[in-house]
Write a protein that holds these residues in place. Structure first.
Motif, PDB file in Angstrom:
ATOM      1  N   MET A 261      69.751  64.225  18.973  1.00  0.00           N
ATOM      2  CA  MET A 261      69.294  64.061  17.591  1.00  0.00           C
ATOM      3  C   MET A 261      67.804  64.386  17.507  1.00  0.00           C
ATOM      4  O   MET A 261      67.005  63.886  18.290  1.00  0.00           O
ATOM      5  N   ARG A 262      67.464  65.252  16.567  1.00  0.00           N
ATOM      6  CA  ARG A 262      66.077  65.671  16.410  1.00  0.00           C
ATOM      7  C   ARG A 262      65.328  64.676  15.531  1.00  0.00           C
ATOM      8  O   ARG A 262      65.904  63.959  14.725  1.00  0.00           O
ATOM      9  N   THR A 263      64.022  64.670  15.687  1.00  0.00           N
ATOM     10  CA  THR A 263      63.210  63.800  14.856  1.00  0.00           C
ATOM     11  C   THR A 263      63.095  64.377  13.449  1.00  0.00           C
ATOM     12  O   THR A 263      63.367  65.566  13.223  1.00  0.00           O
ATOM     13  N   HIS A 264      62.713  63.531  12.491  1.00  0.00           N
ATOM     14  CA  HIS A 264      62.634  63.999  11.116  1.00  0.00           C
ATOM     15  C   HIS A 264      61.461  64.960  10.917  1.00  0.00           C
ATOM     16  O   HIS A 264      60.378  64.768  11.456  1.00  0.00           O
ATOM     17  N   THR A 265      61.728  65.980  10.117  1.00  0.00           N
ATOM     18  CA  THR A 265      60.701  66.926   9.703  1.00  0.00           C
ATOM     19  C   THR A 265      60.358  66.637   8.247  1.00  0.00           C
ATOM     20  O   THR A 265      61.017  65.821   7.585  1.00  0.00           O
ATOM     21  N   GLN A 266      59.355  67.310   7.739  1.00  0.00           N
ATOM     22  CA  GLN A 266      59.008  67.134   6.329  1.00  0.00           C
ATOM     23  C   GLN A 266      60.188  67.518   5.439  1.00  0.00           C
ATOM     24  O   GLN A 266      60.457  66.854   4.431  1.00  0.00           O
ATOM     25  N   GLU A 267      60.920  68.540   5.841  1.00  0.00           N
ATOM     26  CA  GLU A 267      62.055  69.001   5.043  1.00  0.00           C
ATOM     27  C   GLU A 267      63.177  67.965   5.039  1.00  0.00           C
ATOM     28  O   GLU A 267      63.746  67.655   3.976  1.00  0.00           O
ATOM     29  N   THR A 268      63.518  67.419   6.202  1.00  0.00           N
ATOM     30  CA  THR A 268      64.613  66.444   6.247  1.00  0.00           C
ATOM     31  C   THR A 268      64.210  65.145   5.561  1.00  0.00           C
ATOM     32  O   THR A 268      65.025  64.512   4.891  1.00  0.00           O
ATOM     33  N   GLN A 269      62.940  64.763   5.704  1.00  0.00           N
ATOM     34  CA  GLN A 269      62.471  63.547   5.036  1.00  0.00           C
ATOM     35  C   GLN A 269      62.571  63.704   3.526  1.00  0.00           C
ATOM     36  O   GLN A 269      63.074  62.823   2.826  1.00  0.00           O
ATOM     37  N   GLN A 270      62.102  64.831   3.017  1.00  0.00           N
ATOM     38  CA  GLN A 270      62.093  65.053   1.574  1.00  0.00           C
ATOM     39  C   GLN A 270      63.503  65.179   1.007  1.00  0.00           C
ATOM     40  O   GLN A 270      63.726  64.891  -0.170  1.00  0.00           O
ATOM     41  N   SER A 271      64.448  65.597   1.825  1.00  0.00           N
ATOM     42  CA  SER A 271      65.821  65.771   1.346  1.00  0.00           C
ATOM     43  C   SER A 271      66.573  64.449   1.235  1.00  0.00           C
ATOM     44  O   SER A 271      67.632  64.390   0.603  1.00  0.00           O
ATOM     45  N   LEU A 272      66.036  63.398   1.823  1.00  0.00           N
ATOM     46  CA  LEU A 272      66.713  62.104   1.800  1.00  0.00           C
ATOM     47  C   LEU A 272      66.490  61.393   0.476  1.00  0.00           C
ATOM     48  O   LEU A 272      65.414  61.447  -0.114  1.00  0.00           O
ATOM     49  N   THR A 273      67.515  60.701   0.025  1.00  0.00           N
ATOM     50  CA  THR A 273      67.378  59.753  -1.074  1.00  0.00           C
ATOM     51  C   THR A 273      67.196  58.359  -0.464  1.00  0.00           C
ATOM     52  O   THR A 273      67.511  58.143   0.710  1.00  0.00           O
ATOM     53  N   PRO A 274      66.706  57.400  -1.231  1.00  0.00           N
ATOM     54  CA  PRO A 274      66.619  56.038  -0.700  1.00  0.00           C
ATOM     55  C   PRO A 274      67.967  55.511  -0.223  1.00  0.00           C
ATOM     56  O   PRO A 274      68.043  54.802   0.796  1.00  0.00           O
ATOM     57  N   GLU A 275      69.038  55.861  -0.933  1.00  0.00           N
ATOM     58  CA  GLU A 275      70.373  55.402  -0.538  1.00  0.00           C
ATOM     59  C   GLU A 275      70.777  56.008   0.803  1.00  0.00           C
ATOM     60  O   GLU A 275      71.409  55.340   1.636  1.00  0.00           O
ATOM     61  N   MET A 276      70.432  57.260   1.023  1.00  0.00           N
ATOM     62  CA  MET A 276      70.729  57.902   2.305  1.00  0.00           C
ATOM     63  C   MET A 276      69.938  57.243   3.430  1.00  0.00           C
ATOM     64  O   MET A 276      70.443  57.073   4.542  1.00  0.00           O
ATOM     65  N   ALA A 277      68.705  56.848   3.131  1.00  0.00           N
ATOM     66  CA  ALA A 277      67.886  56.159   4.133  1.00  0.00           C
ATOM     67  C   ALA A 277      68.506  54.825   4.521  1.00  0.00           C
ATOM     68  O   ALA A 277      68.516  54.444   5.697  1.00  0.00           O
ATOM     69  N   ILE A 278      69.042  54.110   3.536  1.00  0.00           N
ATOM     70  CA  ILE A 278      69.720  52.848   3.825  1.00  0.00           C
ATOM     71  C   ILE A 278      70.911  53.089   4.739  1.00  0.00           C
ATOM     72  O   ILE A 278      71.137  52.355   5.714  1.00  0.00           O
ATOM     73  N   THR A 279      71.689  54.128   4.447  1.00  0.00           N
ATOM     74  CA  THR A 279      72.861  54.447   5.259  1.00  0.00           C
ATOM     75  C   THR A 279      72.469  54.750   6.701  1.00  0.00           C
ATOM     76  O   THR A 279      73.165  54.342   7.642  1.00  0.00           O
ATOM     77  N   ILE A 280      71.364  55.447   6.882  1.00  0.00           N
ATOM     78  CA  ILE A 280      70.901  55.753   8.241  1.00  0.00           C
ATOM     79  C   ILE A 280      70.642  54.466   9.018  1.00  0.00           C
ATOM     80  O   ILE A 280      71.031  54.340  10.191  1.00  0.00           O
ATOM     81  N   LEU A 281      70.011  53.493   8.376  1.00  0.00           N
ATOM     82  CA  LEU A 281      69.745  52.226   9.049  1.00  0.00           C
ATOM     83  C   LEU A 281      71.029  51.447   9.310  1.00  0.00           C
ATOM     84  O   LEU A 281      71.200  50.850  10.384  1.00  0.00           O
ATOM     85  N   GLN A 282      71.935  51.453   8.352  1.00  0.00           N
ATOM     86  CA  GLN A 282      73.208  50.749   8.538  1.00  0.00           C
ATOM     87  C   GLN A 282      74.002  51.348   9.695  1.00  0.00           C
ATOM     88  O   GLN A 282      74.554  50.623  10.522  1.00  0.00           O
ATOM     89  N   GLU A 283      74.055  52.670   9.740  1.00  0.00           N
ATOM     90  CA  GLU A 283      74.782  53.333  10.819  1.00  0.00           C
ATOM     91  C   GLU A 283      74.102  53.109  12.165  1.00  0.00           C
ATOM     92  O   GLU A 283      74.773  52.941  13.191  1.00  0.00           O
ATOM     93  N   GLY A 284      72.768  53.083  12.158  1.00  0.00           N
ATOM     94  CA  GLY A 284      72.037  52.828  13.400  1.00  0.00           C
ATOM     95  C   GLY A 284      72.288  51.435  13.925  1.00  0.00           C
ATOM     96  O   GLY A 284      72.475  51.239  15.134  1.00  0.00           O
ATOM     97  N   ASN A 285      72.304  50.440  13.034  1.00  0.00           N
ATOM     98  CA  ASN A 285      72.586  49.073  13.470  1.00  0.00           C
ATOM     99  C   ASN A 285      74.020  48.941  13.970  1.00  0.00           C
ATOM    100  O   ASN A 285      74.292  48.201  14.927  1.00  0.00           O
ATOM    101  N   ASP A 286      74.948  49.669  13.339  1.00  0.00           N
ATOM    102  CA  ASP A 286      76.333  49.647  13.802  1.00  0.00           C
ATOM    103  C   ASP A 286      76.437  50.208  15.219  1.00  0.00           C
ATOM    104  O   ASP A 286      77.161  49.657  16.063  1.00  0.00           O
TER     105      ASP A 286
END
Length: 209
Positions: free
Chosen positions: A1-26
């Motif tokens: 898994m690559r680290t976030h770039t400016q492009e990937t960061q900007q493409s995220l919505t707050p809801e997508m960011a929440i999902t990333i954390l939920q999936e990471g904790n899982d």
């Protein structure tokens, strides 16, 4: 898994960011890890960083946000202080993370069996610890259902104070930072909370407040 770039960061919505954390904790509670080359991430973040979330958590050695959410270098701003309490410097750090650096999420993360919460419930007074623990008092005062044994020896009381502390801190972020409040109102960010269970590794999220 690559680290976030400016492009990937900007493409995220707050809801997508929440999902990333939920999936990471899982993944964390299942003892799984995303495939990362940390040395590669050192190189990828050398010229800049684009974290997608700012997480205010306790300094407790069991609650590293990078670990419990299975995140790598450059993924999150980690703000740590005993009792995950709030002050002007922390608020400024959150504003920097979101307004300047582009993060999509502010998370206030408490945890079970928190020494700072227990100390506050026990009315501990010791040096500079006293002023820090005083920041938890509103959460203690808000817990009115417990009429007996309102101390750190009562797990149910401590758990409720812990939850109160998260919600009150979220409210303070909105009240004391017009910048973050406006960004949330405009849908640019979300301000959420959660409590990490030190016995199971699971984070219970508070997505509405």
């Amino acid at each position: 898994m690559r680290t976030h770039t400016q492009e990937t960061q900007q493409s995220l919505t707050p809801e997508m960011a929440i999902t990333i954390l939920q999936e990471g904790n899982d993944r964390f509670i299942k003892n799984l890890k995303a495939n990362r080359n940390l040395l590669q991430q050192v190189n990828e973040t050398a010229a800049g960083q684009f974290p997608f979330a700012a997480i205010l958590s306790c300094m407790d050695s069991r609650t590293s946000a990078e670990l419990v959410f299975d995140q790598g270098l450059g993924d999150i701003f980690s703000i740590r202080i005993a009792g995950n309490v709030l002050n002007d410097d922390i608020l400024g750090s959150m504003e920097y993370a979101c307004k300047v650096a582009g993060s999509k999420l502010v998370v206030v993360l408490g945890h079970t069996k928190c020494g700072a919460i227990i100390g506050a419930c026990n009315q501990v007074e010791l040096g500079n610890i006293t002023a820090m623990l005083n920041k938890v008092k509103p959460a203690i005062e808000q817990e009115t259902r417990t009429t007996e044994n309102r101390t750190g020896s009562n797990p149910a009381f401590v758990n409720q104070v812990t939850e109160n502390n998260v919600h009150l801190t979220m409210a303070r972020v909105r009240k004391e930072s017009p910048i973050l409040a406006e960004m949330e109102k405009d849908g640019q960010i979300r301000i959420i909370g959660g409590v990490y269970n030190v016995e199971t590794g699971k984070v219970d999220f508070y997505l509405q407040d």
